[in-house]
Scaffold this active site. Sequence first.
Site, PDB file in Angstrom:
ATOM      1  N   SER A  82       0.836  -1.196   0.000  1.00  0.00           N
ATOM      2  CA  SER A  82       0.000   0.000   0.000  1.00  0.00           C
ATOM      3  C   SER A  82       0.878   1.257   0.000  1.00  0.00           C
ATOM      4  O   SER A  82       1.686   1.428  -0.908  1.00  0.00           O
ATOM      5  CB  SER A  82      -0.977  -0.057   1.189  1.00  0.00           C
ATOM      6  OG  SER A  82      -2.079   0.785   0.990  1.00  0.00           O
ATOM      7  N   ASP A 170      -1.483  14.435  12.939  1.00  0.00           N
ATOM      8  CA  ASP A 170      -1.550  15.779  12.346  1.00  0.00           C
ATOM      9  C   ASP A 170      -0.815  15.830  11.018  1.00  0.00           C
ATOM     10  O   ASP A 170      -1.313  16.391  10.038  1.00  0.00           O
ATOM     11  CB  ASP A 170      -0.970  16.824  13.305  1.00  0.00           C
ATOM     12  CG  ASP A 170      -1.846  17.041  14.531  1.00  0.00           C
ATOM     13  OD1 ASP A 170      -3.028  16.631  14.499  1.00  0.00           O
ATOM     14  OD2 ASP A 170      -1.353  17.619  15.526  1.00  0.00           O
ATOM     15  N   HIS A 229      -7.391  -6.179   0.213  1.00  0.00           N
ATOM     16  CA  HIS A 229      -6.252  -5.258   0.239  1.00  0.00           C
ATOM     17  C   HIS A 229      -5.206  -5.672   1.272  1.00  0.00           C
ATOM     18  O   HIS A 229      -4.013  -5.493   1.053  1.00  0.00           O
ATOM     19  CB  HIS A 229      -6.760  -3.844   0.527  1.00  0.00           C
ATOM     20  CG  HIS A 229      -5.680  -2.803   0.526  1.00  0.00           C
ATOM     21  ND1 HIS A 229      -4.869  -2.577  -0.572  1.00  0.00           N
ATOM     22  CD2 HIS A 229      -5.257  -1.939   1.493  1.00  0.00           C
ATOM     23  CE1 HIS A 229      -3.997  -1.599  -0.294  1.00  0.00           C
ATOM     24  NE2 HIS A 229      -4.216  -1.209   0.949  1.00  0.00           N
TER      25      HIS A 229
END
Length: 253
Positions: A82, A170, A229
């Site tokens: 991924s 963040d 996946h």
Amino acid sequence: MLSVVEYGQGAPLIIVHGLFGSARNWGVIAKRLSDTRRVIAVDMRNHGSSPWAAPHSYDAMAEDLAEVIGAYGGVAEVIGHSMGGKAAMVLALKFPNLVKRLVVADIAPVAYSHTQQGMIDAMRSVDLGAVATRGDADRLLAKVISEQGVRAFLLQSLDVKARAWRLNLDQLEADMAAILGFPDVPGHFDGPVLVLSGAASEYVTREHRPEFKRLFPAARFAKIPGAGHWLHAEKPREFEAACRAFLDAEAQK
């Protein structure tokens, strides 16, 4: 340098996890493959025990991986899943002399339209001050994520004692567009590449093959039946066998 977990001895194989993952997610497969190799599972920047740093871009991640490979002899086999697969592809394109063989697990060198913002929001929704055990965190996370397997995956990145996520949420949020995208990298990588995808996943399609072939002329394609996946977690033995067969066959050429 990135934090790493090592297994075995011999020629190096780098394993690169996906978004919200860590080296520890790959422990079982890394241990199995280490019977004939020195396997180095990394924590990518802003994940696990590795430094938090900006930007979370594929160019930056590729340079991180190049540094790790430099510390282990200067050339390695690489498996990336991924986000880690995209980082590994950029590594091979930018630093082709560092990569012997490459396995790209269920990702293509293209931009995707989905977002992982919901996972970030879910992790932020957990009141870490109310968490004394992993079970506490699971019950809180279950309010927003119904799939037990997804919760278990995310909770591997929770430091219960510190009551903190081992993820720079963040920074990952700020760079989500870059994570979903793929940079324009000139050139191509001519070495052996296996594109290994889950037969039940929609991340890699036939429409992606021309772009793979443009960037990776020697790319070959295979699917693991019944896997989505998260093919390495859903079908670990089949995933390990496919990687081993490819890496060993290419090593003997």
